[in-house]
Design a protein around this motif. Structure first.
Motif, short mmCIF file in Angstrom:
data_model
loop_
_atom_site.label_atom_id
_atom_site.label_comp_id
_atom_site.label_asym_id
_atom_site.label_seq_id
_atom_site.Cartn_x
_atom_site.Cartn_y
_atom_site.Cartn_z
N UNK A 1 36.69 44.62 41.11
CA UNK A 1 35.86 43.68 40.36
C UNK A 1 35.93 43.96 38.87
N UNK A 2 35.96 42.89 38.12
CA UNK A 2 36.12 43.02 36.68
C UNK A 2 35.52 41.79 36.01
N UNK B 1 35.90 38.28 38.38
CA UNK B 1 36.87 38.16 39.46
C UNK B 1 37.48 39.48 39.88
N UNK B 2 38.52 39.36 40.70
CA UNK B 2 39.18 40.53 41.29
C UNK B 2 40.47 40.80 40.51
N UNK B 3 40.50 41.93 39.85
CA UNK B 3 41.62 42.27 38.98
C UNK B 3 42.87 42.62 39.79
N UNK C 1 40.75 36.50 35.95
CA UNK C 1 40.68 37.73 35.15
C UNK C 1 42.05 38.39 35.03
N UNK C 2 42.81 38.38 36.15
CA UNK C 2 44.15 38.96 36.12
C UNK C 2 45.01 38.26 35.08
N UNK C 3 44.96 36.94 35.10
CA UNK C 3 45.80 36.18 34.18
C UNK C 3 45.37 36.32 32.72
N UNK C 4 44.08 36.51 32.50
CA UNK C 4 43.62 36.69 31.11
C UNK C 4 44.07 38.04 30.56
N UNK C 5 44.08 39.03 31.40
CA UNK C 5 44.41 40.37 30.91
C UNK C 5 45.93 40.60 30.85
#
Lengths: 415, 251
Positions: B70-71, B213-215, B222-226
């Protein structure tokens, strides 16, 4: 240490203990208690005052529990540790110091230090007890601590180690005192050694509680555990001189030659330890002045919120004036040494206060530059907190006065 | 000022041949990182993002340690300080008025061009290397082995308040009703464990500031933003080394 150490059997110890409590010793103690009843007027006034203080503080503490610490104390979310924590540290620093300095005599066999042993060991038990009493009213759930320290220990936590080791320390020191009383010096020596080891371990852990908080730049680093041990030795020396002088006053006696010699060596050690602490303080200031978050605190000590605490109490009363007084006394003028040690006791109390409060002064989000945390945080103790601190002082004063009479000036026979 | 003319053809051998290809690459990488930092303010390159996320950069470089991991990504520029996240949090998690699990900080920059004020929502960063968990004497606060949320066993808390000081993000407070330290747990007990996909604050935000969301899921927002290079991503107080799971972007 004698060479002919035989394995000690538990049954033998018990026999020794039993034989020690023969009628002569019992009557001796009885006469001590009667002797206590023959104290002079000012003795009873002081005893009564300290008793009254403890009683009044107990009432305040009960009230604080009742209305909740958030309402009773001056602490906050941002400054959760206040004067109760710093006073706890003050007491355990003194206790550890008393243990370290007295162990030079009765654990490591340096004869000059022997006369101070009994009183020091007694006072180290008293001061650690006072410390525990004060922190009892800071910890929100002390009874849970007793349970979960045992069944859910976190071995990476300094608080866990500190609590556990200081618990063991108090037991060892109490055992040592009992065996010193009944003149079983070998067992007392082993208990003293165990107390010394657990005390030093506990105390360095207390330093590491602060030193390992890596979000708190003022405290973070290996400096704290080392500083704590050094200042314990300094506080121990000061406490020994302070209480020994007072003890002889209470009993209305003159010191004999070995005791005067003991005061002289403790005084010299005290002077050295003040020099060590001065060295630490100077480097703390210089190193802190190049780290941005530390520098804010250093500035507030040099010419800000903590300036009076720092310059008047910590530097002048805690170190500079006693240092000069010790040198002037040539470690023979006992009255001058007493004044020096009294100044130190007060100064060291403020040293602990500054250490705890100044470390919390920089808000977590200070460097983010937000409105809410653009200034250093402040804290001032509430009435309840001050009363509980006084209770700690009262416990020490009362126990000290009683101890002087009941244990007849803590005399040690040197063999 | 005059310089002597250099004869490039006759320069002395400077030992270039002994520098391995690996060393040259490392050197270039350092250069890129530095320029990235200067250009973007904090973070530009993915390599440095990764270093900030993981507790141990080697161990976790390739995969996230928790499932779901979670992130939250906070799109700071969108926040208008309406405080609905704070209200929703307090309502959902029974947060008393003397405390908070999340709040919004305000930063004024008077000499900025254009917008002169920004709002910075803060909450528990659910760190991968949580200082509070290490400091707790009784394991009353712990990092969940599955989802990495830093949670509380309220009944074990002795109230020593060491975790409050250990936390670099001021995310903890003493709750009188629970008689223990309380903190954000990404609404695990009140929402996530009941099948909700978002925390109360993320669900309540009208401006879409809090992306939750789930990193470890490469399809998640969140994955795509980071995992992108165009826009800077940063964390609060990276110097502490707590490896937070709450990230910040402008918008």
């Amino acid at each position: 240490m004698p060479n002919d150490i035989k394995p000690v059997k538990v049954s033998d110890i018990m026999k020794d203990v039993a034989s020690s409590f023969d009628s002569s010793i019992a009557s001796n103690w009885y006469s001590n208690i009667v002797g206590f009843l023959s104290g002079n007027k000012s003795f009873y006034v002081l005893l009564g005052l300290s008793g009254l203080l403890v009683f009044a503080a107990a009432m305040t503490a009960l009230n604080a529990i009742n209305i909740g610490y958030r309402h009773a104390y001056g602490v906050s979310r941002e400054v959760p540790w206040g004067i109760l924590i710093s006073t706890y540290i003050f007491f355990v620093v003194t206790s550890t110091g008393l243990c370290i300095i007295s162990s030079i005599g009765h654990v490591f066999g340096v004869k000059d230090f022997l006369p101070i042993a009994k009183r020091s060991v007694f006072l180290s038990v008293v001061t650690i007890f006072a410390g525990f009493t004060v922190i009892f009213f800071d910890i929100e759930n002390p009874l849970r601590m007793a349970l979960y320290n045992v069944i859910s220990p976190n071995l990476t936590s300094n608080i866990w180690w500190m609590g556990t080791l200081y618990g063991a320390y108090m037991v060892f020191m109490a055992v040592e005192f009992i065996f010193l009383l009944i003149e079983k010096h070998k067992i007392a020596m082993y208990a003293g050694l165990a107390g010394l080891i657990s005390g030093i371990a506990a105390h360095s852990n207390l330093g590491a509680i602060f030193g390992m908080l890596h979000g708190r730049e003022f405290w973070y680093g290996p400096f704290m555990p080392i500083y704590f041990i050094a200042s314990a030795m300094m506080s121990g020396c000061a406490a020994i001189i302070f209480f020994t002088w007072l003890g002889y006053r209470v009993n209305n006696e003159r010191m004999d030659k070995p005791m005067e010699r003991a005061m002289e060596v403790v005084g010299k050690l005290c002077t050295v330890m003040i020099a060590v602490l001065m060295f630490f303080t100077v480097w703390k200031l210089i190193i802190g002045s190049v780290a941005p978050a530390k520098y804010e605190v250093i500035k507030s000590m040099l010419h800000g919120h903590f300036a009076v605490n720092f310059w008047v109490f910590e530097v002048l009363m805690g170190m500079a004036a006693p240092f000069v007084l010790f040198l002037l006394s040539r470690w023979r003028n006992l009255n001058m040494m007493f004044v020096a040690s009294s100044l130190m006791v007060v100064g060291i109390f403020f040293m602990r206060f500054d250490l705890v409060i100044a470390g919390e002064a920089v808000p977590s989000y200070y460097e983010l530059g937000v409105k809410e945390y653009s200034h250093l945080l402040s804290y001032s103790p509430s009435f309840s907190e001050i009363m509980i601190v006084s209770a700690g002082m009262g416990i020490v004063a009362m126990s000290f006065l009683l101890g002087e009479k009941v244990f007849k000036g803590h005399k040690t026979e040197i063999h | 000022m005059k310089f002597k003319k250099m004869d490039i053809g006759n320069l002395k051998e400077d030992g270039r041949k002994t520098v391995s290809l690996m060393e040259r690459r490392e050197f270039l990488k350092i250069g890129l990182m530095i320029t990235g930092v200067f250009a973007g303010g904090t973070v530009l390159s993915l390599a440095s993002n990764m270093n900030k996320v993981f507790a141990s950069s080697e161990e976790f470089r390739k995969k996230y340690p928790y499932k779901p991991h979670y992130s939250m990504v906070i799109l700071e520029g969108r926040c208008i300080d309406c405080e609905r996240c704070m209200e929703a949090c307090a309502k959902t998690n029974d947060v008393p008025d003397y405390g908070y699990r999340t709040t919004i900080l305000e930063k004024d920059v008077p000499d900025a061009i254009g917008r002169k004020r920004e709002f910075i929502p803060v909450l528990c960063n659910q760190c991968n290397n949580p200082p509070c968990v290490r400091a707790c004497p009784t394991k009353a606060t712990y990092k969940d082995k599955q989802n990495g949320i830093v949670m509380m066993h309220y009944e074990k808390c002795i109230g020593c308040k060491t975790c409050v000081l250990a936390c670099p993000y001021n995310a903890r407070y003493f709750n009188e009703e629970k008689h223990a330290i309380d903190k954000c747990n990404f609404c695990f007990d009140t929402r996530l464990s009941k099948g909700e996909k978002l925390t109360a604050c993320a669900a309540a935000c009208p401006a879409g500031v809090r992306i939750f969301g789930d990193l470890s899921d490469s399809g998640s927002e969140v994955y795509n933003l980071i995992h992108q290079l165009e826009k800077p991503v940063w964390v609060n107080r990276p110097e502490v080394g707590a490896k937070p799971n709450v990230f910040y972007m402008k918008s």
